[in-house]
Design a protein around this motif. Structure first.
Motif, PDB file in Angstrom:
ATOM      1  N   HIS A 133      -2.699   7.584  33.057  1.00  0.00           N
ATOM      2  CA  HIS A 133      -3.587   6.513  33.495  1.00  0.00           C
ATOM      3  C   HIS A 133      -4.751   6.445  32.509  1.00  0.00           C
ATOM      4  N   TYR A 134      -5.534   5.361  32.631  1.00  0.00           N
ATOM      5  CA  TYR A 134      -6.794   5.297  31.884  1.00  0.00           C
ATOM      6  C   TYR A 134      -7.782   6.146  32.667  1.00  0.00           C
ATOM      7  N   ASN A 135      -7.595   7.464  32.560  1.00  0.00           N
ATOM      8  CA  ASN A 135      -8.269   8.424  33.434  1.00  0.00           C
ATOM      9  C   ASN A 135      -9.720   8.676  33.029  1.00  0.00           C
ATOM     10  N   ASP A 136     -10.617   8.463  33.982  1.00  0.00           N
ATOM     11  CA  ASP A 136     -12.003   8.881  33.810  1.00  0.00           C
ATOM     12  C   ASP A 136     -12.581   8.382  32.487  1.00  0.00           C
ATOM     13  N   PHE A 137     -12.287   7.104  32.153  1.00  0.00           N
ATOM     14  CA  PHE A 137     -12.749   6.502  30.904  1.00  0.00           C
ATOM     15  C   PHE A 137     -12.458   7.402  29.698  1.00  0.00           C
ATOM     16  N   GLY A 138     -11.264   7.971  29.678  1.00  0.00           N
ATOM     17  CA  GLY A 138     -10.829   8.752  28.522  1.00  0.00           C
ATOM     18  C   GLY A 138     -11.231  10.208  28.539  1.00  0.00           C
ATOM     19  N   HIS A 139     -12.089  10.604  29.481  1.00  0.00           N
ATOM     20  CA  HIS A 139     -12.554  11.988  29.488  1.00  0.00           C
ATOM     21  C   HIS A 139     -11.423  12.996  29.700  1.00  0.00           C
ATOM     22  N   SER A 140     -10.414  12.621  30.478  1.00  0.00           N
ATOM     23  CA  SER A 140      -9.357  13.581  30.788  1.00  0.00           C
ATOM     24  C   SER A 140      -8.661  14.074  29.527  1.00  0.00           C
ATOM     25  N   ALA A 141      -8.377  13.172  28.599  1.00  0.00           N
ATOM     26  CA  ALA A 141      -7.734  13.580  27.342  1.00  0.00           C
ATOM     27  C   ALA A 141      -8.675  14.435  26.511  1.00  0.00           C
ATOM     28  N   ILE A 142      -9.928  14.026  26.442  1.00  0.00           N
ATOM     29  CA  ILE A 142     -10.909  14.808  25.674  1.00  0.00           C
ATOM     30  C   ILE A 142     -11.031  16.208  26.261  1.00  0.00           C
ATOM     31  N   SER A 186      -7.909  31.447  32.574  1.00  0.00           N
ATOM     32  CA  SER A 186      -7.516  31.070  33.923  1.00  0.00           C
ATOM     33  C   SER A 186      -8.504  30.087  34.533  1.00  0.00           C
ATOM     34  N   GLU A 187      -9.795  30.429  34.501  1.00  0.00           N
ATOM     35  CA  GLU A 187     -10.792  29.540  35.097  1.00  0.00           C
ATOM     36  C   GLU A 187     -10.839  28.198  34.376  1.00  0.00           C
ATOM     37  N   LEU A 188     -10.711  28.221  33.061  1.00  0.00           N
ATOM     38  CA  LEU A 188     -10.750  26.971  32.303  1.00  0.00           C
ATOM     39  C   LEU A 188      -9.606  26.047  32.691  1.00  0.00           C
ATOM     40  N   LEU A 189      -8.404  26.605  32.839  1.00  0.00           N
ATOM     41  CA  LEU A 189      -7.253  25.773  33.191  1.00  0.00           C
ATOM     42  C   LEU A 189      -7.297  25.300  34.646  1.00  0.00           C
ATOM     43  N   LEU A 190      -7.824  26.122  35.528  1.00  0.00           N
ATOM     44  CA  LEU A 190      -7.968  25.678  36.916  1.00  0.00           C
ATOM     45  C   LEU A 190      -9.009  24.567  37.018  1.00  0.00           C
ATOM     46  N   LEU A 191     -10.096  24.691  36.259  1.00  0.00           N
ATOM     47  CA  LEU A 191     -11.094  23.628  36.240  1.00  0.00           C
ATOM     48  C   LEU A 191     -10.498  22.323  35.706  1.00  0.00           C
ATOM     49  N   LEU A 192      -9.722  22.429  34.638  1.00  0.00           N
ATOM     50  CA  LEU A 192      -9.117  21.227  34.066  1.00  0.00           C
ATOM     51  C   LEU A 192      -8.125  20.606  35.044  1.00  0.00           C
ATOM     52  N   THR A 193      -7.332  21.439  35.694  1.00  0.00           N
ATOM     53  CA  THR A 193      -6.380  20.925  36.687  1.00  0.00           C
ATOM     54  C   THR A 193      -7.103  20.178  37.793  1.00  0.00           C
ATOM     55  N   ARG A 194      -8.187  20.753  38.265  1.00  0.00           N
ATOM     56  CA  ARG A 194      -8.980  20.079  39.299  1.00  0.00           C
ATOM     57  C   ARG A 194      -9.485  18.734  38.790  1.00  0.00           C
ATOM     58  N   SER A 195      -9.991  18.687  37.577  1.00  0.00           N
ATOM     59  CA  SER A 195     -10.536  17.435  37.052  1.00  0.00           C
ATOM     60  C   SER A 195      -9.443  16.384  36.880  1.00  0.00           C
ATOM     61  N   LEU A 196      -8.243  16.800  36.496  1.00  0.00           N
ATOM     62  CA  LEU A 196      -7.140  15.848  36.372  1.00  0.00           C
ATOM     63  C   LEU A 196      -6.752  15.276  37.738  1.00  0.00           C
ATOM     64  N   ALA A 222      -0.405  14.244  31.525  1.00  0.00           N
ATOM     65  CA  ALA A 222      -1.073  13.927  32.788  1.00  0.00           C
ATOM     66  C   ALA A 222      -2.344  13.129  32.540  1.00  0.00           C
ATOM     67  N   ALA A 223      -3.094  13.522  31.496  1.00  0.00           N
ATOM     68  CA  ALA A 223      -4.363  12.856  31.207  1.00  0.00           C
ATOM     69  C   ALA A 223      -4.174  11.411  30.784  1.00  0.00           C
ATOM     70  N   LEU A 224      -3.072  11.114  30.090  1.00  0.00           N
ATOM     71  CA  LEU A 224      -2.870   9.780  29.521  1.00  0.00           C
ATOM     72  C   LEU A 224      -1.965   8.896  30.365  1.00  0.00           C
TER      73      LEU A 224
END
Length: 524
Positions: free
Chosen positions: A260-269, A287-297, A256-258
């Motif tokens: 697109h050129y998502n968020d200037f590479g931040h999504s993959a990091i 749980s909270e960490l993965l929900l936060l990451l999902t939101r950011s993606l 999902a992160a890759l």
């Protein structure tokens, strides 16, 4: 209780207040009429002696250094941001007795963690470090402070994962180091907590959407592509209910992160570091960490829709097709280029060379660019908003390369996306380099010694802004990992890191911002 005879009642009455020393502690005794109070003599703020303070209204003790006030009768802190330790005291047979029995460990741990949340609310860096030190003194795990901070911040980040989360994974790597001293461990945790507090401050809350759906990898990727946060969150909850871990989900998250050129590479990091952090903190924080990451993606900006990066999707779709012309596979072929040109070169290499060799050339060029960043352009006050490039932009190529290498090793089908996105970094940053810069002073003879000393220096980095210190941390550790993976690139990587760590960085661009906003308003 274990009562200790400490002095005569007559002595205390004559003095009104006095300090006794027991088991390495200083205890202040205060008598007000028939009432006796005992407290720590050191103010919890900065440790100044409360025996030099002022007593008013019978039992309100003021620390005269910063005006913190404590009600000795109720134990309340009236002005200030921390508890004052109190001890039971009594007079018996004309003697003053104290009970210094240690508190119940479980109850005290809960108190400390509750106080830690208040320190997060207050963005009180000193107290965050104090409360964490108290956990260690109690015999509890100091990392529990981070575990408590994750749910605290989870509903405060409007767009999901931030550098504070990614940086936490890296600080904990240093925390866990065999050579890390106790004070350095505490400094690392303090950096994590301070950055989380900084990112999560404010009154607004952003609850995650309700709902849960059976996990589907294809469904999750579709939801992220559609920027449908609610659907993606529901599917992630389904994955968690099915017992899937962040490590098991990482290949999907990286896909999902890759995409697109998502968020200037931040999504993959962020995806890689979230999995690292979840492994370190355990299921409690996952749980909270993965929900936060999902939101950011779901909310990630998609730079491949911008004119300079818009060739990304077509290049990715056509990866492997033979292209002409094909320049030599060498870092020098990536000089004086645009992002579109860089992607074209890398795509032509992709039809003829193994991805590992292309990756090495890109990393070598990214290291050269970091070493040759044109400081005049990074600090100027004139120029377009599109040219607002700083040192941190140059670091992203290396931190992304580190995450990208992890991603490609985990799922080799991600190599084309990793290489093309590195090409975007290299193509963009090239316009802001100085070909005439003398790089010789930054060369490192003893690379291992340089990396060890630079890592140790992170614990006392002295940078005022967390966003700067976390980039120094992540870039240095990414550089170390890349040096290990690509030994031939080690001299350039080490020299680039050396320049970055000693660079003069503007904390804020005051005049540049004023001029650009004036120009923007004039065009409205």
């Amino acid at each position: 209780m274990a009562w200790i005879d400490v002095l005569s009642a007559a002595d205390l009455k004559a003095k009104g207040k006095t300090v006794v020393r027991l088991d390495g502690r200083q205890i202040l005794l205060v008598q007000n009429g028939t009432d006796i109070f005992a407290c720590a003599n050191r103010c919890p703020h900065e440790g100044y002696p409360l025996s030099e303070g002022t007593l008013s209204n019978g039992c309100v003790l003021t620390c005269n250094w910063h005006n913190w006030k404590f009600d000795l009768a109720s134990g309340a802190t009236l002005i200030g941001g921390d508890r004052l330790p109190l001890y039971p005291a009594r007079i018996e047979a004309d003697r003053v007795w104290l009970d210094l029995s240690p508190p119940d460990a479980a109850r005290r741990r809960d108190e400390i963690l509750a106080d830690l949340e208040q320190a997060l609310e207050d963005m009180d860096q000193q107290r965050l470090v104090r409360e964490t030190a108290r956990l260690g003194q109690l015999g509890a795990d100091p990392v529990d402070a981070v575990r408590r901070a994750i749910p605290w911040v989870a509903h405060r980040l409007e767009f999901g994962t931030t550098h504070a989360i990614a940086g936490a994974a890296e600080w904990l790597r240093l925390y866990d180091g065999a050579a890390t001293a106790p004070d350095e461990k505490l400094a690392a945790l303090g950096e994590i907590l301070g950055h989380i507090a900084d990112d999560g401050h404010g009154a607004k809350r952003f609850p995650f959407p309700a709902g849960e759906a059976a996990w589907s990898e294809a469904g999750f990727l579709e939801a992220i592509e559609a920027e449908d946060e609610a659907r993606a969150i529901a599917l992630m909850r389904g994955a968690l209910s099915a017992g899937l871990t962040a490590t098991e989900l990482l290949s999907t998250l990286l896909a999902a992160a890759l995409a697109h050129y998502n968020d200037f590479g931040h999504s993959a990091i962020y995806s890689v570091k979230t999995a690292d952090l979840a492994r370190r903190l355990g299921r409690e924080a996952e749980s909270e960490l993965l929900l936060l990451l999902t939101r950011s993606l779901a909310y990630a900006t998609r730079e491949d829709l911008l004119p300079e990066f818009c060739a990304y999707a077509a290049r990715l779709a056509a990866w492997g097709a033979a292209l002409e012309p094909c320049p030599p596979l060498a870092p020098a072929s990536l000089s004086e280029i645009s992002p579109k040109m860089a992607m074209g070169i890398v795509a032509s290499w992709g039809a003829r060379h193994p991805p590992e060799s292309i990756f090495a050339a890109l990393v070598e060029r990214a290291a050269w660019q970091l070493l040759h960043a044109d400081e005049r352009l990074l600090t100027r006050v004139d120029g377009k908003i599109a040219d607002n490039v700083g040192w941190l932009d140059f670091t992203h190529a290396l931190t992304f390369a580190d995450a990208g290498l992890y991603a490609a090793r985990l799922a080799p089908d991600l190599w084309p996306a990793v290489l093309l996105q590195l090409a975007c970094f290299v193509g963009r940053n090239d316009a802001y380099t100085d070909l005439s810069l003398d790089a010789a002073p930054y060369a490192i003879a003893n690379i291992d010694g340089f990396l060890a000393a630079s890592t140790r220096a992170l614990f006392d980095h002295g940078r005022e802004r967390f966003i700067v210190s976390v980039h120094l941390l992540k870039t240095l550790l990414a550089g170390k990992a890349l040096i290990e993976a690509l030994p031939d690139c080690a001299p350039s990587l080490a020299a680039g890191l050396n320049r970055l760590l000693h660079a003069r960085m503007k904390g804020r661009h005051v005049l540049r911002t004023a001029r650009q906003m004036l120009a923007l308003v004039e065009q409205e």
